[in-house]
Design a protein around this motif. Structure first.
Motif, mmCIF file in Angstrom:
data_model
loop_
_atom_site.group_PDB
_atom_site.id
_atom_site.type_symbol
_atom_site.label_atom_id
_atom_site.label_comp_id
_atom_site.label_asym_id
_atom_site.label_seq_id
_atom_site.Cartn_x
_atom_site.Cartn_y
_atom_site.Cartn_z
ATOM 1 N N VAL A 27 0.924 -1.216 -0.107
ATOM 2 C CA VAL A 27 -0.009 -0.057 -0.149
ATOM 3 C C VAL A 27 0.879 1.118 0.138
ATOM 4 O O VAL A 27 1.752 1.335 0.937
ATOM 5 C CB VAL A 27 -0.972 -0.034 1.332
ATOM 6 C CG1 VAL A 27 -1.860 1.395 1.160
ATOM 7 C CG2 VAL A 27 -1.697 -1.229 1.156
ATOM 8 N N THR A 28 0.664 2.270 -0.929
ATOM 9 C CA THR A 28 1.412 3.320 -1.050
ATOM 10 C C THR A 28 0.624 4.505 -1.254
ATOM 11 O O THR A 28 -0.402 4.500 -1.850
ATOM 12 C CB THR A 28 2.316 3.350 -2.275
ATOM 13 O OG1 THR A 28 3.206 2.008 -2.214
ATOM 14 C CG2 THR A 28 3.142 4.631 -2.617
ATOM 15 N N ASP A 29 0.725 5.506 -0.175
ATOM 16 C CA ASP A 29 0.341 6.769 -0.274
ATOM 17 C C ASP A 29 1.180 7.635 -1.020
ATOM 18 O O ASP A 29 2.084 8.352 -0.360
ATOM 19 C CB ASP A 29 -0.152 7.284 1.351
ATOM 20 C CG ASP A 29 -0.756 8.442 1.348
ATOM 21 O OD1 ASP A 29 -1.015 9.329 0.317
ATOM 22 O OD2 ASP A 29 -1.133 8.994 2.471
ATOM 23 N N LYS A 30 0.970 7.957 -2.201
ATOM 24 C CA LYS A 30 1.776 9.056 -2.777
ATOM 25 C C LYS A 30 1.764 10.323 -2.476
ATOM 26 O O LYS A 30 2.673 11.031 -2.927
ATOM 27 C CB LYS A 30 1.264 8.657 -4.252
ATOM 28 C CG LYS A 30 1.637 7.184 -5.085
ATOM 29 C CD LYS A 30 1.286 7.401 -6.581
ATOM 30 C CE LYS A 30 1.387 6.038 -6.976
ATOM 31 N NZ LYS A 30 1.281 5.829 -8.557
ATOM 32 N N HIS A 31 0.433 10.774 -1.930
ATOM 33 C CA HIS A 31 0.685 12.175 -1.756
ATOM 34 C C HIS A 31 1.464 12.416 -0.391
ATOM 35 O O HIS A 31 2.225 13.557 -0.223
ATOM 36 C CB HIS A 31 -0.629 12.556 -1.418
ATOM 37 C CG HIS A 31 -0.852 13.805 -0.686
ATOM 38 N ND1 HIS A 31 -0.991 15.210 -1.785
ATOM 39 C CD2 HIS A 31 -1.051 14.585 0.594
ATOM 40 C CE1 HIS A 31 -1.114 16.280 -0.862
ATOM 41 N NE2 HIS A 31 -1.099 16.055 0.422
ATOM 42 N N ALA A 32 1.472 11.360 0.520
ATOM 43 C CA ALA A 32 2.320 11.655 1.891
ATOM 44 C C ALA A 32 3.711 10.903 1.678
ATOM 45 O O ALA A 32 4.519 11.251 2.563
ATOM 46 C CB ALA A 32 1.664 10.888 2.955
ATOM 47 N N GLY A 33 4.024 10.268 0.703
ATOM 48 C CA GLY A 33 5.254 9.700 0.334
ATOM 49 C C GLY A 33 5.753 8.705 1.397
ATOM 50 O O GLY A 33 6.721 8.293 1.802
ATOM 51 N N THR A 34 4.552 7.649 1.631
ATOM 52 C CA THR A 34 4.785 6.500 2.639
ATOM 53 C C THR A 34 4.444 5.315 1.886
ATOM 54 O O THR A 34 3.134 5.211 1.254
ATOM 55 C CB THR A 34 4.157 6.740 3.971
ATOM 56 O OG1 THR A 34 4.589 8.019 4.435
ATOM 57 C CG2 THR A 34 4.299 5.555 4.758
ATOM 58 N N SER A 35 5.070 4.142 2.096
ATOM 59 C CA SER A 35 4.460 2.911 1.578
ATOM 60 C C SER A 35 4.910 1.928 2.631
ATOM 61 O O SER A 35 5.667 1.843 3.441
ATOM 62 C CB SER A 35 5.655 2.553 0.359
ATOM 63 O OG SER A 35 5.158 1.261 -0.419
ATOM 64 N N TRP A 36 3.865 0.941 2.513
ATOM 65 C CA TRP A 36 3.865 -0.130 3.422
ATOM 66 C C TRP A 36 3.960 -1.476 2.811
ATOM 67 O O TRP A 36 3.313 -1.726 1.757
ATOM 68 C CB TRP A 36 2.495 -0.216 4.493
ATOM 69 C CG TRP A 36 2.335 1.105 5.402
ATOM 70 C CD1 TRP A 36 2.944 1.335 6.513
ATOM 71 C CD2 TRP A 36 1.993 2.448 4.679
ATOM 72 N NE1 TRP A 36 2.546 2.829 6.705
ATOM 73 C CE2 TRP A 36 1.896 3.206 6.035
ATOM 74 C CE3 TRP A 36 1.214 2.980 3.719
ATOM 75 C CZ2 TRP A 36 1.442 4.505 5.942
ATOM 76 C CZ3 TRP A 36 0.756 3.989 3.574
ATOM 77 C CH2 TRP A 36 0.630 4.919 4.681
ATOM 78 N N LEU A 37 4.466 -2.400 3.451
ATOM 79 C CA LEU A 37 4.678 -3.979 2.965
ATOM 80 C C LEU A 37 4.160 -4.638 4.048
ATOM 81 O O LEU A 37 4.556 -4.689 5.043
ATOM 82 C CB LEU A 37 6.005 -4.286 2.341
ATOM 83 C CG LEU A 37 6.258 -5.543 2.188
ATOM 84 C CD1 LEU A 37 5.474 -6.139 0.714
ATOM 85 C CD2 LEU A 37 7.674 -6.027 1.851
ATOM 86 N N LEU A 38 3.104 -5.663 3.886
ATOM 87 C CA LEU A 38 2.851 -6.628 4.509
ATOM 88 C C LEU A 38 2.664 -7.950 4.240
ATOM 89 O O LEU A 38 2.178 -8.077 3.247
ATOM 90 C CB LEU A 38 0.987 -5.929 5.181
ATOM 91 C CG LEU A 38 0.515 -7.103 6.217
ATOM 92 C CD1 LEU A 38 1.052 -7.209 7.453
ATOM 93 C CD2 LEU A 38 -0.819 -6.863 6.240
ATOM 94 N N VAL A 39 3.507 -8.912 4.771
ATOM 95 C CA VAL A 39 3.536 -10.330 4.682
ATOM 96 C C VAL A 39 2.932 -11.010 5.736
ATOM 97 O O VAL A 39 3.577 -10.958 6.790
ATOM 98 C CB VAL A 39 5.089 -10.673 4.388
ATOM 99 C CG1 VAL A 39 5.196 -12.115 3.855
ATOM 100 C CG2 VAL A 39 5.629 -9.785 3.032
ATOM 101 N N THR A 40 1.877 -11.677 5.476
ATOM 102 C CA THR A 40 1.054 -12.489 6.591
ATOM 103 C C THR A 40 1.694 -13.984 6.623
ATOM 104 O O THR A 40 2.234 -14.364 5.557
ATOM 105 C CB THR A 40 -0.317 -12.490 6.469
ATOM 106 O OG1 THR A 40 -0.668 -13.245 5.249
ATOM 107 C CG2 THR A 40 -0.717 -10.812 6.356
ATOM 108 N N HIS A 41 1.743 -14.505 8.013
ATOM 109 C CA HIS A 41 2.235 -15.868 8.072
ATOM 110 C C HIS A 41 3.545 -16.089 7.505
ATOM 111 O O HIS A 41 3.599 -16.877 6.576
ATOM 112 C CB HIS A 41 1.061 -16.786 7.499
ATOM 113 C CG HIS A 41 -0.446 -16.581 8.111
ATOM 114 N ND1 HIS A 41 -0.718 -16.586 9.381
ATOM 115 C CD2 HIS A 41 -1.492 -15.943 7.438
ATOM 116 C CE1 HIS A 41 -1.827 -16.570 9.617
ATOM 117 N NE2 HIS A 41 -2.360 -15.944 8.320
ATOM 118 N N ALA A 42 4.460 -15.446 8.012
ATOM 119 C CA ALA A 42 5.724 -15.475 7.275
ATOM 120 C C ALA A 42 6.474 -16.816 7.669
ATOM 121 O O ALA A 42 6.229 -17.540 8.452
ATOM 122 C CB ALA A 42 6.663 -14.549 8.091
ATOM 123 N N THR A 43 7.069 -17.337 6.471
ATOM 124 C CA THR A 43 7.900 -18.756 6.567
ATOM 125 C C THR A 43 9.412 -18.452 6.271
ATOM 126 O O THR A 43 9.487 -17.099 6.161
ATOM 127 C CB THR A 43 7.456 -19.875 5.561
ATOM 128 O OG1 THR A 43 7.674 -19.369 4.302
ATOM 129 C CG2 THR A 43 5.671 -19.962 5.838
#
Length: 340
Positions: free
Chosen positions: A210-226
């Motif tokens: 998910v990237t908020d281009k206006h605020a300049g912030t990006s999030w990466l989410l990986v669920t149930h990591a192996t």
């Protein structure tokens, strides 16, 4: 018969003064059109409202735009304030630097200074000057920044298998709306070529960007990591320095080829400490017997000192490898035997 009355003498004296206020003195260099100044000097040029401060990433072209009405036959020049260098006058460019160029459409009241491939050194104050008497001008600020990405938190993350990996990337100085791409360097056995993959929603399930281009912030989410989700994650905005974080996924059985990389501490468990105390004990017993029958006891002392130094060096090497043996323990045991 009616006669027209002449205006008072003091008005004739003050009229040039009122007319000059249309320009506003060169102290602030701003000429603003108001109803009063328009009535006094309807042909005086004045500036139009345009952005006075421009921020651009390094290498991305920037335009400083100056709007002037009622210019008539007067000229608009762009001057760099730090060295008072005249860059352009009208449509003509005076500087030999190819990065500066005058932009103007015929009939348009807007005169722009274009800076191609700007660097941080190009930051500063630029002046739009009109050739009136006295001159009027308006100053503009150009900020050239080096865009960069930063991942919040530490540069290494240790996650328990089955938990969620959540990484936040903040982009500073980039163009608003610039896309952000995430990359993952997969964990590989030692001495093998790295495998890099671009992270997107079309990959394995449970991955979301998910990237908020206006605020300049990006999030990466990986669920149930192996263990396959371990490795380096890189946030790479366009025209910006990327940022990387290393993720370790623990407490899960992994392939033998990756065991050394993911759990490096276990690979040293088989290292055993050298029997330094035993070696010193034997050496001291032998030297004690030799010293009893040899008049050159100082040579024995020298040999003893040499043996202790060698053993301490060997102990220090194994201590650096993660063992708990110390030279103090060896010397303590040795001293007890020597007193016997």
């Amino acid at each position: 018969m009616s006669t027209s009355r002449a205006p008072p003498v003091f008005l004739l004296v003050l009229l040039p003064f009122f007319a000059s206020t249309a320009f506003i003195s060169s102290v602030n260099g701003a000429a603003h059109m108001t109803p009063e100044t328009s009535a006094i000097c309807p042909t005086c040029p004045y500036f139009l409202p345009t952005p006075r401060e421009v921020t651009t990433p390094e290498g991305i072209p920037a335009n400083l735009t100056c709007g002037v009405r009622l210019l008539a036959d007067r000229k608009v020049s762009w001057i760099r304030r730090k060295d008072l260098h005249v860059l352009t006058t009208g449509d003509f460019t005076y500087t030999t630097a190819n990065k500066f160029r005058a932009l103007h459409l015929p009939g348009s009241p807007y005169w722009s200074l274009q800076v191609e491939k700007p660097t941080v050194d190009d930051s500063g104050i630029y002046e739009c000057q009109v050739s009136t008497q006295p001159k009027i001008f308006r100053r503009f600020t150009l900020n050239v920044v080096v865009p960069s990405a930063a991942i919040t938190g530490t540069r290494e993350m240790f996650m328990k298998a089955g938990s969620d990996i959540n990484i936040t990337c903040i982009v500073k100085g980039a163009i608003r709306g610039a896309p952000v791409t995430w990359y993952h360097v997969l964990p590989r056995p030692p001495y093998t070529e790295e495998e890099v993959e671009e992270i997107n929603a079309g990959g394995r399930g449970g991955v979301q960007v998910v990237t908020d281009k206006h605020a300049g912030t990006s999030w990466l989410l990986v669920t149930h990591a192996t263990w396959r989700d371990a490795g380096n994650y890189t946030c790479a905005p366009v025209h910006a320095t990327p940022a990387t974080v290393s993720v370790h996924v623990l407490d899960e059985e992994v392939p033998a080829g990756l065991h050394h990389d993911l759990h490096p501490s276990e690979g040293r468990s088989s290292i055993t400490s050298p029997p330094c105390s035993t070696l010193l004990t034997v050496l001291l017993l032998v030297l004690q017997r030799v010293a009893a029958v040899n008049e050159h006891g100082h040579w024995c002392s020298f040999c003893l000192l040499l043996g202790i130094t060698s053993c301490l060096s060997l102990t220090a090497v194994y201590t650096a490898a993660g063992e708990t043996w110390t030279a103090a323990q060896d010397l303590s045991s040795t001293w007890s035997v020597w007193r016997l």
